[in-house]
Design an enzyme around this catalytic site. Structure first.
Site, PDB file in Angstrom:
ATOM      1  N   ASP A   1       0.829  -1.200   0.000  1.00  0.00           N
ATOM      2  CA  ASP A   1       0.000   0.000   0.000  1.00  0.00           C
ATOM      3  C   ASP A   1       0.866   1.252   0.000  1.00  0.00           C
ATOM      4  OD1 ASP A   1      -2.297  -1.499   0.061  1.00  0.00           O
ATOM      5  OD2 ASP A   1      -2.560  -1.365   2.233  1.00  0.00           O
TER       6      ASP A   1
ATOM      7  N   LYS B   1      -3.744   3.238  -2.796  1.00  0.00           N
ATOM      8  CA  LYS B   1      -4.870   4.087  -3.181  1.00  0.00           C
ATOM      9  C   LYS B   1      -4.554   5.505  -2.745  1.00  0.00           C
ATOM     10  CE  LYS B   1      -8.242   0.354  -2.606  1.00  0.00           C
ATOM     11  NZ  LYS B   1      -7.258  -0.695  -2.320  1.00  0.00           N
TER      12      LYS B   1
ATOM     13  N   MET C   1      -8.226   7.946   9.094  1.00  0.00           N
ATOM     14  CA  MET C   1      -8.600   8.494   7.787  1.00  0.00           C
ATOM     15  C   MET C   1      -9.701   9.543   7.883  1.00  0.00           C
ATOM     16  SD  MET C   1      -8.508   4.893   5.634  1.00  0.00           S
ATOM     17  CE  MET C   1      -9.369   3.951   6.899  1.00  0.00           C
TER      18      MET C   1
END
Length: 470
Positions: free
Chosen positions: A248, A270, A383
């Site tokens: 990631d 991402k 997040m």
């Protein structure tokens, strides 16, 4: 000085340790572990050694050293703080052709006690011939981090079936390939997961039908929050074995630098507003490489099972017949809080912790805001940077006090870490004013105040502008 490497079988043999202090106690413990019959010669003993004498585990010879103490012993260790006495013990041992070791004095010693990596029955001894024992210790630490703990049970299993293995593979090259298959294939994997009966059955099946090709597999590895030092030993071993690594964006360069050099690395991160690798594509890559017989590591920031979609990927792989295991990682809430000096629980302030993600408004609408507004708990929000205004509004609307402390930790555990402290009502304005960037972890609750007192890593942002943000 060159030493002849030797592993001594002392089981049931008399060994003498001269000295009754702390060093002698350590030497006695190692000798007892090897099955030696230990005698300790010294005028006085530490309480721990005296207790072992009382229990009958060791024998005590009182008084000052006499050469007769060496009668019928196979080995002697001089562990006193008197160099003249140690030299006398060593000299008498040499006269009798008894191997002797004088602790921390290689010039007087006939053998050295190495630094040991213990994966019994596999044992690795490391020696610098007495020149620099501290370096031997550092080498041992390196080996400890790389050697799989399951290698010991694998050696024991192979030892138990050694005759059958030799009979089945009289050709040395074929036998070597069989042992390689045990190490690289499902037998070691099963032992790693404490499935000993299945591992033995797999070995016996390989003896009957030949070792099958090593199947591909996937391991989900938690890379931790960023600091390479927080990667677990199990995670490091997986990275050193990997043929393919899918990682990631949140995996730090320091962790990636620890991966096997010739492994294929695939960035499937991402990025908000940028390149996006769909989960379906990630699943397909994992499946394709595993079916090609490769050892695949899916490397995720933090812990794979905490907002990391690890469960989804594991389900997908299991449904398609691919072996998948997990190496947990240190999740961001635990690590970032620790590096900011925030105790997530505290007897006076918080009896529980809630982990939640706030990466989009739709997901936040499903949260139980009334429960989240309870004061005697800590909220750790992953997040959530893009939703700070919405988050703050919802908490205040459901009764969370405007003065509730928060700590917003940017780049937690990394050298560029910053901790922004303030009160909940000012959170969105303070974050904007100080240009906080992702990744950032938000802690809300009374415990966030502890960052002011206990913060020890990185920069703490001056909150003097809190009134301007109010």
């Amino acid at each position: 000085m060159r030493l002849y490497p030797l592993f001594a079988d002392l089981n049931g043999l008399p060994v003498l340790v001269v000295g009754g202090g702390n060093v002698a106690e350590r030497k006695v413990a190692a000798l007892l572990e090897a099955g030696a019959v230990v005698r300790v010669g010294a005028p006085h003993l530490l309480p721990a050694l005296a207790e072992q004498v009382a229990d009958g585990r060791i024998a005590h010879i009182g008084g000052d050293f006499e050469p007769s103490w060496l009668d019928d012993v196979w080995l002697v260790i001089a562990a006193t703080d008197n160099r003249e006495l140690n030299a006398e013990v060593a000299a008498h041992a040499t006269e009798r052709r008894i191997l002797s070791n004088v602790v921390d004095d290689p010039a007087l010693s006939r053998f050295q006690v190495p630094a040991v990596v213990d994966r019994a029955p596999l044992t690795i001894g490391i020696s610098t011939a007495g020149a620099a024992p501290m370096f031997a210790r550092r080498v041992r630490e390196t080996l400890e981090s790389h050697l799989d703990p399951a290698i010991g049970p694998l050696v024991a299993l192979a030892q138990r079936h050694r005759k059958a293995i030799v009979d089945a593979f009289p050709d040395l090259a074929a036998r070597r390939r069989f042992y390689d298959a045990l190490y690289d294939g499902p037998v070691l994997q099963l032992l790693r997961h404490a499935r000993h009966a299945e591992a033995e059955a797999a070995l016996l099946d390989a003896l009957d039908h030949g070792a099958p090709p090593v199947p591909g597999s996937v391991v989900l590895v938690g890379a931790g929050p960023g600091d390479p030092g927080l990667l677990t030993l199990a995670g490091l071993r997986a990275l050193n074995r990997a043929d393919v690594i899918l990682h990631d964006q949140l995996v730090s360069p320091g962790v990636l630098a620890m991966t096997r050099r010739d492994a294929e690395r695939i960035d499937v991160g991402k990025r908000g507003g940028g390149r996006h690798t769909p989960q379906s594509e990630i699943n397909a890559l994992l499946l394709r490489h595993a079916r090609a017989g490769r050892y695949v590591v899916r490397l995720k920031g933090g812990d794979p099972f905490v907002f990391g979609r690890g469960g989804e990927e594991m389900q997908y792989l299991r449904r398609h017949g691919v072996a998948c295991t997990i190496v947990p990682g240190v999740t961001a809430a635990v690590a970032c809080a620790a590096y900011a000096g925030v105790s997530l629980t505290h007897r006076e302030h918080a009896q529980s912790v809630r982990l939640l993600t706030a990466h989009c408004k739709d997901s936040m609408d499903t949260l139980d805001w009334a429960a989240l507004a309870d004061e005697r708990q800590t909220l750790a929000v992953y997040m959530g940077l893009a939703q700070l205004s919405h988050l703050t509004e919802r908490l205040l609307a459901h009764g969370r006090a405007p003065s509730t402390p928060f700590a917003l930790i940017e780049y937690g555990t990394l050298p560029q870490q910053r901790v922004l402290r303030g009160e909940l009502h000012a959170l969105p304005a303070l974050a904007s004013m100080n240009h906080i960037e992702a990744p950032a972890l938000l802690i809300i609750g009374q415990v966030a105040m502890m960052a002011d007192e206990l913060g020890w890593f990185g920069e703490t942002v001056d909150t003097a502008n809190a009134e301007l943000a109010a």
